[in-house]
Motif scaffolding. Structure first.
Motif, PDB file in Angstrom:
ATOM      1  N   UNK A  42      45.863  37.198  44.163  1.00 12.56           N
ATOM      2  CA  UNK A  42      44.701  37.498  43.140  1.00 12.56           C
ATOM      3  C   UNK A  42      45.126  38.060  42.030  1.00 12.56           C
ATOM      4  N   UNK A  43      46.190  39.727  42.387  1.00 14.02           N
ATOM      5  CA  UNK A  43      46.948  40.046  41.381  1.00 14.02           C
ATOM      6  C   UNK A  43      48.135  39.314  40.462  1.00 14.02           C
ATOM      7  N   UNK A  44      48.554  38.645  40.923  1.00 16.29           N
ATOM      8  CA  UNK A  44      49.901  37.990  40.810  1.00 16.29           C
ATOM      9  C   UNK A  44      48.780  36.777  39.559  1.00 16.29           C
ATOM     10  N   UNK A  45      47.803  36.387  39.925  1.00 14.07           N
ATOM     11  CA  UNK A  45      47.239  35.500  39.024  1.00 14.07           C
ATOM     12  C   UNK A  45      46.663  35.897  37.476  1.00 14.07           C
ATOM     13  N   UNK A  46      46.690  37.183  38.084  1.00  8.52           N
ATOM     14  CA  UNK A  46      46.506  37.798  36.621  1.00  8.52           C
ATOM     15  C   UNK A  46      47.578  38.557  35.873  1.00  8.52           C
TER      16      UNK A  46
END
Length: 275
Positions: A42-46
């Motif tokens: 999720x953090x990578x997507x952000x």
């Protein structure tokens, strides 16, 4: 008032373009989002959704399609994060934070240099009601290709998402599937710019998938349900935004979030886990 949206839909071409584009984004975001949350990315997507900003600004300055610059910078950010993580003692979340903040800061500076605040504002926060025919078709093509790739590599994605160690013992190239997801994430993030903007792309990648996760243990069912929820969020979000003269990208994201919170309260899976 929402009924007015569906009435106008039959008469206004821009609304038809908006709905088709948003549906494509909702579907592909839902499908890919299932793997994003299972892989704890999720953090990578952000990070990637914000890392494309310098590419967008440079594209405007050079007079080329923003898709090209955005995808290049998104992939560059993903590769840099992977390289730092693999070749140093720095943990993944730290590498993401460094690259994310650096690219975001660079993007803000280049936005000012580009001196095209109106168009870039739409990239940041979305303007799906202004989608042209060419962008609609491009979004549909990209979304279709991403979904086809996910279907083609589904077995490998499934195994590497749940048990990378087992995948390696079976001779599956875990690294290949990791970077495949990173590339698809970048492409989808760029594709979703027109509907929800770079600021809220991660919400469309995460919320429908998280909602679907509350209802099923099967990855196949989760992918299908996530895609349906993404499409439903897009449709209701456009209808609400158009009917009440609100920012459509924001209403799409809030609709997806609302569906999650409702599911959080009523899903049998969530209630059983909280006992």
């Amino acid at each position: 008032m929402i009924s007015q949206f569906f009435s106008d839909l039959a008469h206004y071409h821009f609304l038809q373009n908006a709905l088709i584009t948003a549906l494509a984004v909702g579907l592909v975001s839902g499908v890919l989002g299932a793997f994003i949350i299972l892989r704890s990315m999720s953090l990578m997507g952000d990070a990637i959704s914000h890392a494309v900003l310098p590419g967008v600004a440079i594209s405007y300055m050079l007079g080329i399609n923003f898709y090209l610059g955005a995808i290049c910078f998104g992939l560059l950010a993903a590769l840099m994060i992977g390289y730092i993580k693999s070749n140093s003692m720095i943990k993944g979340d730290t590498a993401i934070g460094i690259i994310f903040s650096a690219f975001l800061a660079l993007g803000v500076i280049l936005i000012g240099v580009a001196n095209s605040s109106t168009d870039l504002f739409h990239i940041l926060f979305g303007n799906v009601l202004a989608v042209a025919d060419s962008d609609k078709w491009l979004t549909m093509i990209i979304a279709s290709l991403v979904i086809l790739l996910i279907l083609f590599f589904f077995k490998g994605l499934l195994i590497t998402s749940f048990d990378p160690v087992l995948a390696r013992s079976l001779g599956i190239k875990v690294g290949f599937y990791h970077y495949l997801v990173m590339i698809l994430l970048t492409v989808v993030a760029v594709t979703a710019m027109q509907s929800v903007g770079t600021i809220m792309i991660v919400a469309m990648l995460i919320s429908p998938a998280a909602t679907a996760y509350l209802y099923t243990e099967s990855l196949k069912k989760m992918v299908i349900l996530s895609a349906v929820i993404g499409a439903l969020s897009s449709t209701l979000g456009i209808a609400i935004g158009y009917s009440f003269n609100l920012a459509v990208g924001s209403t799409i994201v809030l609709t997806a979030a609302s569906l999650f919170f409702i599911s959080f309260l009523i899903s049998p899976k969530q209630r059983s886990s909280s006992r």
